[in-house]
Design a protein around this motif. Structure first.
Motif, mmCIF file in Angstrom:
data_model
loop_
_atom_site.group_PDB
_atom_site.id
_atom_site.type_symbol
_atom_site.label_atom_id
_atom_site.label_comp_id
_atom_site.label_asym_id
_atom_site.label_seq_id
_atom_site.Cartn_x
_atom_site.Cartn_y
_atom_site.Cartn_z
ATOM 1 N N LYS A 28 18.220 -34.427 5.168
ATOM 2 C CA LYS A 28 16.939 -34.031 4.595
ATOM 3 C C LYS A 28 17.073 -33.078 3.410
ATOM 4 O O LYS A 28 16.272 -33.116 2.468
ATOM 5 C CB LYS A 28 16.036 -33.422 5.664
ATOM 6 C CG LYS A 28 16.609 -32.181 6.330
ATOM 7 C CD LYS A 28 15.766 -31.762 7.513
ATOM 8 C CE LYS A 28 16.381 -30.548 8.227
ATOM 9 N NZ LYS A 28 15.624 -30.193 9.440
ATOM 10 N N GLY A 29 18.086 -32.223 3.434
ATOM 11 C CA GLY A 29 18.268 -31.295 2.333
ATOM 12 C C GLY A 29 18.648 -31.952 1.030
ATOM 13 O O GLY A 29 18.524 -31.344 -0.037
ATOM 14 N N LYS A 30 19.116 -33.194 1.088
ATOM 15 C CA LYS A 30 19.541 -33.921 -0.106
ATOM 16 C C LYS A 30 18.376 -34.599 -0.839
ATOM 17 O O LYS A 30 18.558 -35.140 -1.920
ATOM 18 C CB LYS A 30 20.580 -34.980 0.265
ATOM 19 C CG LYS A 30 21.953 -34.413 0.651
ATOM 20 C CD LYS A 30 22.666 -33.865 -0.569
ATOM 21 C CE LYS A 30 24.095 -33.461 -0.242
ATOM 22 N NZ LYS A 30 24.782 -32.889 -1.422
ATOM 23 N N HIS A 31 17.214 -34.610 -0.208
ATOM 24 C CA HIS A 31 16.101 -35.366 -0.779
ATOM 25 C C HIS A 31 14.948 -34.485 -1.234
ATOM 26 O O HIS A 31 13.837 -34.958 -1.429
ATOM 27 C CB HIS A 31 15.633 -36.436 0.207
ATOM 28 C CG HIS A 31 16.727 -37.390 0.554
ATOM 29 N ND1 HIS A 31 17.368 -38.153 -0.397
ATOM 30 C CD2 HIS A 31 17.344 -37.647 1.733
ATOM 31 C CE1 HIS A 31 18.322 -38.872 0.186
ATOM 32 N NE2 HIS A 31 18.331 -38.572 1.469
ATOM 33 N N GLY A 32 15.248 -33.227 -1.430
ATOM 34 C CA GLY A 32 14.309 -32.366 -2.122
ATOM 35 C C GLY A 32 13.326 -31.635 -1.247
ATOM 36 O O GLY A 32 12.956 -32.087 -0.162
ATOM 37 N N ARG A 33 12.911 -30.480 -1.765
ATOM 38 C CA ARG A 33 11.939 -29.635 -1.075
ATOM 39 C C ARG A 33 10.695 -29.489 -1.938
ATOM 40 O O ARG A 33 10.772 -29.104 -3.103
ATOM 41 C CB ARG A 33 12.550 -28.259 -0.793
ATOM 42 C CG ARG A 33 13.694 -28.288 0.206
ATOM 43 C CD ARG A 33 14.364 -26.915 0.283
ATOM 44 N NE ARG A 33 15.274 -26.808 1.430
ATOM 45 C CZ ARG A 33 16.538 -27.227 1.431
ATOM 46 N NH1 ARG A 33 17.035 -27.796 0.322
ATOM 47 N NH2 ARG A 33 17.287 -27.098 2.502
ATOM 48 N N VAL A 34 9.560 -29.791 -1.349
ATOM 49 C CA VAL A 34 8.268 -29.693 -2.036
ATOM 50 C C VAL A 34 7.427 -28.636 -1.333
ATOM 51 O O VAL A 34 7.286 -28.658 -0.104
ATOM 52 C CB VAL A 34 7.509 -31.036 -2.023
ATOM 53 C CG1 VAL A 34 6.137 -30.882 -2.692
ATOM 54 C CG2 VAL A 34 8.313 -32.120 -2.711
ATOM 55 N N LEU A 35 6.846 -27.732 -2.109
ATOM 56 C CA LEU A 35 5.888 -26.772 -1.564
ATOM 57 C C LEU A 35 4.519 -27.074 -2.161
ATOM 58 O O LEU A 35 4.325 -27.016 -3.380
ATOM 59 C CB LEU A 35 6.308 -25.342 -1.916
ATOM 60 C CG LEU A 35 5.323 -24.233 -1.495
ATOM 61 C CD1 LEU A 35 5.088 -24.246 0.010
ATOM 62 C CD2 LEU A 35 5.822 -22.861 -1.950
#
Length: 496
Positions: free
Chosen positions: A244-251
């Motif tokens: 999951k960390g490889k596919h980006g973080r959206v806030l």
């Protein structure tokens, strides 16, 4: 008749067509013959049972094309009524040659007095009244003809452009033919694909008249049509060892009191568009409903804790800012702090309304205004935005930097270098929450490593094409923004 990618102004086509024809070894009259053949082919294909055809010819080359169509229809045994709306002395050059060929074939030219009867008996009407050179408002006498054609409710095939439509802006100049089909030549005119054009063009057909390659070599364009198949190459493929960390973080930031649904749709769209981790900062009142509705989204009810906001933002790849934000003191506090962050952003809704009050330039941002928001951002009227959407989006990009999406019929994307037009989409999208979903989609694409401009373009096309899939399956009426989210996922996973 597949559509080419580049779009041009009417003047660009007018200035380049003669040299393109010369380079290809054709005379301009041969182009006129081929144009008439292309229109007649559409007539035969789309209306194979038509027996009575009414052709309306104005002055200039559009009228000349109409004479060619009439001659070809008469040649195969159709009953053809041709009405000229100008004095016959106005026909010169190639148009005069086409008129003479029509008369030589046994055809006759009727005056405008015959219009009512011809419209009554027509199975199909061919519009050759006005061409791409129209710049001012349609004259009253021509407007009366246009109104009569629209009121008779017979199918219309427009030659090159529906009469009364501006070929550069897509605005109706006082009145325009509402065509079911438009056959355009040599290059696609940019006014055929956005704004009011979407009401009058009908199905767009293209014929390059065997000179499109030569024309493209002579005349450059900085406006392109979007294509999902081409753009999906920008979307990263997933490795078997992905996490999951490889596919980006959206806030996602928004969701003030009473507006929790907007940020929920934004967050769900981001999650369904492939973002690895989606978080949300919303008003405390909105947090519990969001956690229950979308447990995959990590939700924080925020109340003036800047340290918490800084800490959460620092771990993100992109912020989706504005859906359901409101304009009260809670919203202002978030806005002013978020604007100072160097992180990539997608800004919509009340985020744009607050940006209009405190303008700034940000090269690391996508803004997604609809015409009303665009008008506030540029301090003008909605009518001024819609009168020239190409000019409006350029002004927005010049003023605010980054990438701009101008939503509406024929949504536009501008990154300062090129402008792009989306041909997908349907009237069912005119419903609450569609922009919130688009914001989440674009943010998710950015989080997964897609460059800002490419993410905006791909997001716009995915969003509109997904809505078209829903409309095809269930109809446009009652189409909800949340209906689109699953189809975006489908397109990302299963498109060619």
């Amino acid at each position: 008749m597949s559509l080419p990618k580049q779009l041009y102004t009417g003047d660009q086509v007018k200035q380049g067509e003669a040299q393109a024809a010369k380079n290809a070894g054709y005379s301009l009259y041969q182009l006129m013959e081929m144009a008439g053949e292309s229109v007649f082919s559409v007539l035969e294909e789309e209306y194979p049972r038509a027996q009575n055809v009414t052709v309306l010819c104005g002055g200039g080359n559009n009228g000349g094309d109409g004479f060619v169509v009439a001659r070809l229809a008469k040649h195969v045994g159709l009953s053809v009524q041709l009405i000229s709306t100008v004095d016959e002395s106005r026909y010169v050059g190639d148009a005069l040659q086409a008129k003479q060929a029509w008369l030589k074939s046994g055809g006759t030219i009727l005056s405008q007095e015959a219009l009512s009867g011809c419209l009554t008996t027509a199975d199909v009407i061919v519009d050759g009244l006005l061409g791409t050179g129209l710049s001012g408002e349609v004259r009253d006498d021509t407007r009366a003809i246009i109104d009569s054609i629209n009121q008779c409710e017979k199918p219309v095939i427009a030659i090159d452009i529906p009469s009364g439509l501006c070929s550069d802006t897509g605005t109706v100049l006082g009145g325009a033919i509402c065509a079911q089909h438009t056959v355009t030549f040599i290059a696609i005119k940019q006014g055929l694909v956005t704004g009011q054009a979407r009401d009058v063009v009908g199905k767009l057909h293209f014929s390059g008249l065997n000179v499109q390659s030569q024309f493209a070599e002579l005349v450059s364009s900085n406006i392109d049509m979007l294509s999902l198949d081409e753009m999906l190459g920008e979307f990263p493929k997933r490795r078997a060892t992905a996490h999951k960390g490889k596919h980006g973080r959206v806030l996602c930031i928004g969701g003030n009191q009473g507006y929790g649904g907007a940020i929920r749709m934004c967050a769900q769209a981001a999650a369904r568009s492939g973002a690895g981790l989606v978080s949300c900062i919303c008003h405390p009142v909105s947090s519990l409903p969001l956690m229950v509705a979308c447990p995959e989204v990590m939700t924080i009810g925020w109340q003036d804790d800047l340290e918490q906001l800084n800490s959460k933002s620092a771990a993100q790849d992109v912020l989706a800012f504005g859906p359901g934000l409101g304009t009260d003191s809670w919203a202002h506090a978030l806005f002013h702090h978020v604007q100072s962050l160097a992180i990539k952003k997608v800004v919509d809704a009340d985020g744009l309304n607050l940006l209009a009050q405190s303008p700034n330039v940000d090269a690391n941002r996508v803004i997604t205004p609809h015409p009303g928001e665009a008008a506030r951002l540029l301090n003008c009227s909605v009518a001024e935005i819609e009168s020239n959407r190409y000019s409006a989006i350029k002004q927005l990009q010049d003023k605010f930097g980054g990438v701009v999406v101008l939503k509406g019929a024929g949504s536009l994307v501008c990154d300062g270098r090129r402008t792009y037009v989306c041909l997908a989409g349907n009237p069912g999208m005119a419903t609450g929450g569609m922009g919130d979903v688009l914001t989440g989609i674009i943010a998710a694409l950015i989080a997964q490593g897609v460059e800002l401009s490419a993410a905006a373009r791909l997001g716009v096309q995915l969003h509109s094409q997904a809505a078209d899939l829903v409309a095809e399956e269930e109809g446009m009426i009652g189409l909800l923004a949340s209906d689109v989210i699953g189809k975006v996922r489908q397109l990302l996973n299963f498109s060619a």
